[in-house]
Motif scaffolding. Structure first.
Motif, PDB file in Angstrom:
ATOM      1  N   ALA A 252       1.058   3.038   6.921  1.00  0.00           N
ATOM      2  CA  ALA A 252       1.784   1.830   6.530  1.00  0.00           C
ATOM      3  C   ALA A 252       2.101   0.999   7.769  1.00  0.00           C
ATOM      4  N   ASN A 253       2.149  -0.308   7.601  1.00  0.00           N
ATOM      5  CA  ASN A 253       2.450  -1.221   8.693  1.00  0.00           C
ATOM      6  C   ASN A 253       3.969  -1.315   8.854  1.00  0.00           C
ATOM      7  N   PRO A 254       4.519  -0.897   9.992  1.00  0.00           N
ATOM      8  CA  PRO A 254       5.976  -0.926  10.143  1.00  0.00           C
ATOM      9  C   PRO A 254       6.536  -2.299  10.511  1.00  0.00           C
ATOM     10  N   LEU A 255       5.694  -3.229  10.931  1.00  0.00           N
ATOM     11  CA  LEU A 255       6.187  -4.535  11.374  1.00  0.00           C
ATOM     12  C   LEU A 255       6.872  -5.329  10.254  1.00  0.00           C
ATOM     13  N   PRO A 256       6.300  -5.463   9.053  1.00  0.00           N
ATOM     14  CA  PRO A 256       7.023  -6.201   8.002  1.00  0.00           C
ATOM     15  C   PRO A 256       8.355  -5.546   7.643  1.00  0.00           C
ATOM     16  N   GLN A 257       8.412  -4.239   7.686  1.00  0.00           N
ATOM     17  CA  GLN A 257       9.670  -3.564   7.378  1.00  0.00           C
ATOM     18  C   GLN A 257      10.739  -3.899   8.411  1.00  0.00           C
ATOM     19  N   ALA A 258      10.355  -3.926   9.683  1.00  0.00           N
ATOM     20  CA  ALA A 258      11.303  -4.267  10.742  1.00  0.00           C
ATOM     21  C   ALA A 258      11.737  -5.728  10.630  1.00  0.00           C
ATOM     22  N   LEU A 259      10.802  -6.606  10.315  1.00  0.00           N
ATOM     23  CA  LEU A 259      11.152  -8.016  10.151  1.00  0.00           C
ATOM     24  C   LEU A 259      12.100  -8.226   8.977  1.00  0.00           C
TER      25      LEU A 259
ATOM     26  N   LEU B 282       0.836  -1.196   0.000  1.00  0.00           N
ATOM     27  CA  LEU B 282       0.000   0.000   0.000  1.00  0.00           C
ATOM     28  C   LEU B 282       0.870   1.246   0.000  1.00  0.00           C
ATOM     29  N   ARG B 283       0.374   2.259  -0.632  1.00  0.00           N
ATOM     30  CA  ARG B 283       1.070   3.549  -0.580  1.00  0.00           C
ATOM     31  C   ARG B 283       0.336   4.416   0.425  1.00  0.00           C
ATOM     32  N   GLU B 284       0.730   4.268   1.658  1.00  0.00           N
ATOM     33  CA  GLU B 284       0.112   5.023   2.742  1.00  0.00           C
ATOM     34  C   GLU B 284       1.154   5.968   3.335  1.00  0.00           C
ATOM     35  N   VAL B 285       0.707   6.775   4.237  1.00  0.00           N
ATOM     36  CA  VAL B 285       1.613   7.699   4.921  1.00  0.00           C
ATOM     37  C   VAL B 285       2.439   6.929   5.939  1.00  0.00           C
ATOM     38  N   PRO B 286       3.575   7.444   6.344  1.00  0.00           N
ATOM     39  CA  PRO B 286       4.378   6.774   7.369  1.00  0.00           C
ATOM     40  C   PRO B 286       3.617   6.731   8.700  1.00  0.00           C
ATOM     41  N   PRO B 287       3.856   5.722   9.524  1.00  0.00           N
ATOM     42  CA  PRO B 287       3.139   5.597  10.788  1.00  0.00           C
ATOM     43  C   PRO B 287       3.716   6.505  11.870  1.00  0.00           C
ATOM     44  N   VAL B 288       3.578   7.800  11.680  1.00  0.00           N
ATOM     45  CA  VAL B 288       4.100   8.776  12.630  1.00  0.00           C
ATOM     46  C   VAL B 288       2.918   9.533  13.231  1.00  0.00           C
TER      47      VAL B 288
END
Length: 125
Positions: free
Chosen positions: A69-76, A50-56
């Protein structure tokens, strides 16, 4: 778009398994590298594209006001990149040392045959 990534993940898994079944160590190492990339792409695809805004969250708010955006897959994926690189480096050094000692990269030739005329030592104390 996710269907295209799913097909790509399947192709990468197929190529890595094909390389794992090879007799040569360098092909097995390439299979490990491709498998690491396939797993990273699988995690990325499962996290939805998805093209969403950053989770800030803004300083004056307590929750997000819009979809993010979901930050969990990026961290994984970042963790998996570090682990797969260190694992690949270890296997590369292990394969190189085996090549230096045995002077071959063929796994069938790497097997050390036991001498047939000697007796095996007793297993008791």
């Amino acid at each position: 778009m996710e269907a295209l990534f799913s097909v790509l993940v399947g192709a990468l898994f197929a190529v890595s398994i094909y390389l794992f079944l090879s007799k040569h160590i360098i092909r097995v190492l390439m299979g490990v590298a491709i498998l690491g990339n396939a797993v990273n792409l699988l995690i990325f695809t499962n996290g939805r594209l998805l093209r969403e805004v950053p989770p800030v969250i803004a300083a004056d708010e307590y929750t997000l006001q819009q979809a993010a955006a979901n930050p969990l897959p990026q961290a994984l994926i970042l963790t998996a990149i570090v682990i797969s690189f260190s694992f690949f480096a270890f296997l590369l050094v292990l394969g190189y040392r085996a090549f230096q000692e045995l002077e071959t990269d063929d796994t069938d030739e790497m097997r050390v045959a036991e001498p047939a005329d000697e007796e095996a030592p007793p297993l008791g104390y």
